[in-house]
Design a protein around this motif. Structure first.
Motif, PDB file in Angstrom:
ATOM      1  N   GLY A  53      50.949  49.407  36.200  1.00  0.00           N
ATOM      2  CA  GLY A  53      49.749  49.770  36.925  1.00  0.00           C
ATOM      3  C   GLY A  53      48.823  48.809  36.954  1.00  0.00           C
ATOM      4  N   PHE A  54      48.792  47.511  36.910  1.00  0.00           N
ATOM      5  CA  PHE A  54      48.031  46.362  37.215  1.00  0.00           C
ATOM      6  C   PHE A  54      48.367  45.849  38.639  1.00  0.00           C
ATOM      7  CE2 PHE A  54      47.688  46.957  32.581  1.00  0.00           C
ATOM      8  CZ  PHE A  54      46.215  46.459  32.358  1.00  0.00           C
ATOM      9  N   LEU A  55      47.330  45.166  39.114  1.00  0.00           N
ATOM     10  CA  LEU A  55      47.472  44.530  40.247  1.00  0.00           C
ATOM     11  C   LEU A  55      47.191  42.888  39.771  1.00  0.00           C
ATOM     12  CD1 LEU A  55      45.663  46.626  43.104  1.00  0.00           C
ATOM     13  CD2 LEU A  55      48.198  46.315  42.360  1.00  0.00           C
ATOM     14  N   VAL A  56      47.765  41.991  39.894  1.00  0.00           N
ATOM     15  CA  VAL A  56      47.579  40.440  39.567  1.00  0.00           C
ATOM     16  C   VAL A  56      46.586  40.138  40.738  1.00  0.00           C
ATOM     17  CG1 VAL A  56      48.254  38.488  39.143  1.00  0.00           C
ATOM     18  CG2 VAL A  56      49.654  40.430  38.087  1.00  0.00           C
ATOM     19  N   LYS A  57      45.589  39.439  40.482  1.00  0.00           N
ATOM     20  CA  LYS A  57      44.374  38.973  41.311  1.00  0.00           C
ATOM     21  C   LYS A  57      44.765  37.281  41.338  1.00  0.00           C
ATOM     22  CE  LYS A  57      42.971  42.967  42.488  1.00  0.00           C
ATOM     23  NZ  LYS A  57      42.894  43.270  43.991  1.00  0.00           N
ATOM     24  N   ALA A  58      44.743  36.711  40.389  1.00  0.00           N
ATOM     25  CA  ALA A  58      44.920  35.061  40.305  1.00  0.00           C
ATOM     26  C   ALA A  58      45.636  34.776  39.179  1.00  0.00           C
ATOM     27  CB  ALA A  58      43.303  34.753  40.151  1.00  0.00           C
ATOM     28  N   VAL A  59      46.383  33.734  39.345  1.00  0.00           N
ATOM     29  CA  VAL A  59      47.120  33.005  38.442  1.00  0.00           C
ATOM     30  C   VAL A  59      46.603  31.527  38.450  1.00  0.00           C
ATOM     31  CG1 VAL A  59      49.253  32.468  37.219  1.00  0.00           C
ATOM     32  CG2 VAL A  59      49.035  34.598  38.256  1.00  0.00           C
ATOM     33  N   ASN A  60      46.377  30.885  37.554  1.00  0.00           N
ATOM     34  CA  ASN A  60      45.670  29.571  37.652  1.00  0.00           C
ATOM     35  C   ASN A  60      46.491  28.368  36.500  1.00  0.00           C
ATOM     36  OD1 ASN A  60      43.799  30.124  39.364  1.00  0.00           O
ATOM     37  ND2 ASN A  60      42.780  30.840  37.466  1.00  0.00           N
ATOM     38  N   SER A  81      49.941  45.413  45.507  1.00  0.00           N
ATOM     39  CA  SER A  81      49.724  44.570  46.709  1.00  0.00           C
ATOM     40  C   SER A  81      49.553  43.139  46.701  1.00  0.00           C
ATOM     41  CB  SER A  81      48.610  45.110  47.642  1.00  0.00           C
ATOM     42  OG  SER A  81      47.444  44.984  46.632  1.00  0.00           O
ATOM     43  N   SER A  82      49.614  42.372  47.376  1.00  0.00           N
ATOM     44  CA  SER A  82      49.343  40.729  47.398  1.00  0.00           C
ATOM     45  C   SER A  82      48.003  40.525  46.534  1.00  0.00           C
ATOM     46  CB  SER A  82      49.576  40.011  48.338  1.00  0.00           C
ATOM     47  OG  SER A  82      48.606  40.483  49.317  1.00  0.00           O
ATOM     48  N   ARG A  83      47.818  39.403  46.267  1.00  0.00           N
ATOM     49  CA  ARG A  83      46.488  38.983  45.640  1.00  0.00           C
ATOM     50  C   ARG A  83      45.601  38.822  46.714  1.00  0.00           C
ATOM     51  NH1 ARG A  83      49.269  34.423  42.895  1.00  0.00           N
ATOM     52  NH2 ARG A  83      50.841  35.502  41.317  1.00  0.00           N
ATOM     53  N   GLU A  84      44.200  38.856  46.110  1.00  0.00           N
ATOM     54  CA  GLU A  84      43.185  38.544  47.164  1.00  0.00           C
ATOM     55  C   GLU A  84      43.081  37.352  47.844  1.00  0.00           C
ATOM     56  OE1 GLU A  84      40.061  39.173  44.319  1.00  0.00           O
ATOM     57  OE2 GLU A  84      39.470  41.244  44.878  1.00  0.00           O
ATOM     58  N   PRO A  85      42.900  37.244  49.147  1.00  0.00           N
ATOM     59  CA  PRO A  85      42.994  35.952  49.623  1.00  0.00           C
ATOM     60  C   PRO A  85      41.832  35.299  49.349  1.00  0.00           C
ATOM     61  CG  PRO A  85      42.578  37.803  51.181  1.00  0.00           C
ATOM     62  CD  PRO A  85      42.966  38.500  50.050  1.00  0.00           C
ATOM     63  N   ILE A  86      41.862  33.935  49.114  1.00  0.00           N
ATOM     64  CA  ILE A  86      40.408  33.215  48.849  1.00  0.00           C
ATOM     65  C   ILE A  86      40.371  31.993  49.666  1.00  0.00           C
ATOM     66  CG2 ILE A  86      39.577  31.519  46.929  1.00  0.00           C
ATOM     67  CD1 ILE A  86      41.228  33.077  44.841  1.00  0.00           C
TER      68      ILE A  86
END
Length: 290
Positions: free
Chosen positions: A225-232, A267-272
């Motif tokens: 149930g999570f949406l991954v937004k960023a991986v650094n 869905s895919s992560r937020e575009p930056i």
């Protein structure tokens, strides 16, 4: 709410625990050394230089309502595996209301003692010696943010851990994780070099079998149930004692995910944009592995 609480108790029963007794025993001997900046926890002290801005800037980008000087004011944060409070304290200084939990009572005693030196922190931070699943039983949709920094590689059951995080987060709440990837490079640098050769951390601190790649962690998060937004990607320099952001996530990485709404699909992560990435490198969106 009663039904939700009952379901939580069934899900997080004694048969599903996030606490690994062997891991607790490892950290028992170091409980009094958390605030020694030149000691075994030195890398975690210097990690604050990048992990605190990563958390702060990500949360500020999600909301325009914040106070100058106390940017995280009004935000309720759960610091899981807080240890001696190395991350809880700077988050409290940014104005957040922080609950730090750790299964080891000696860690909590150290954290309580250190925060008592600062009256402002004493009001903003509370510590509890308990497991995440115990919090999940009593605190459904309570926290705006969960921080699990250098924790998931030590838990007994990662899926239960993530389910508990989902349980206690408010809708669209944020989960921040820092951990080690599961690659040959992380084994060589994170265990052979860091533990056995250079002694940056005590020998036996990590079990490579518990490491997880960002791709595996992302799949596990999104299936819960999570949406991954960023991986650094992150890199520690043992000679300068400092951390930096890098493109590769093959050794250490930081991840930000959000609890999705019921109607949302993965869905895919937020575009930056390039300009935003230059301004906030901690929000860079990478998943490169070596």
């Amino acid at each position: 709410m009663r039904n939700a609480m009952s379901a939580a108790r069934q899900l997080f029963s004694a048969s599903h625990t996030t606490v690994d007794p062997k891991e607790v025993k490892k950290f028992q001997l170091l409980a009094h050394k958390w605030w020694d900046e030149q000691g075994e926890y030195s890398p975690l002290h210097s990690m604050n230089d990048i992990r605190v801005p990563f958390i702060r800037d990500t949360l500020l980008n999600l909301s325009s309502d914040h106070q100058l000087g106390s940017p995280l004011s009004g935000i309720k944060i759960l610091d899981v595996g807080c240890g001696g409070g190395l991350l809880s304290e700077p988050l409290g200084r940014l104005g957040a209301s922080v609950t730090g939990i750790d299964p080891l009572e000696d860690n909590i005693r150290t954290a309580e003692q250190h925060k008592s030196f600062d009256p402002d922190l004493d009001k903003r931070i509370q510590y509890k010696s308990c497991s995440l699943e115990e919090i999940a039983e009593e605190s459904t949709e309570t926290f705006d943010v969960i921080v699990a920094s250098e924790v998931v590689e030590h838990v007994a059951d990662l899926e239960t851990f993530i389910s508990c995080c989902y349980q206690v987060l408010k809708p669209e709440g944020s989960l921040f994780i820092t951990t080690l990837s599961k690659t040959q490079l992380s084994y060589v640098l994170g265990i052979v070099v860091a533990e056995k050769i250079m002694g940056i951390v005590p020998d036996g601190t990590h079990d490579w079998e518990k490491f997880i790649t960002p791709e595996e962690l992302e799949r596990l998060l999104e299936s819960n149930g999570f949406l991954v937004k960023a991986v650094n990607g992150m890199l520690y320099n043992p000679f300068s004692g400092s951390w930096s952001w890098i493109e590769s996530t093959s050794i250490n990485y930081a991840l930000h995910a959000m609890k999705s709404k019921a109607q949302e699909q993965s869905s895919s992560r937020e575009p930056i944009s390039e300009a935003e990435e230059e301004q906030h490198p901690a929000r860079a969106n990478t998943s490169t592995t070596v």
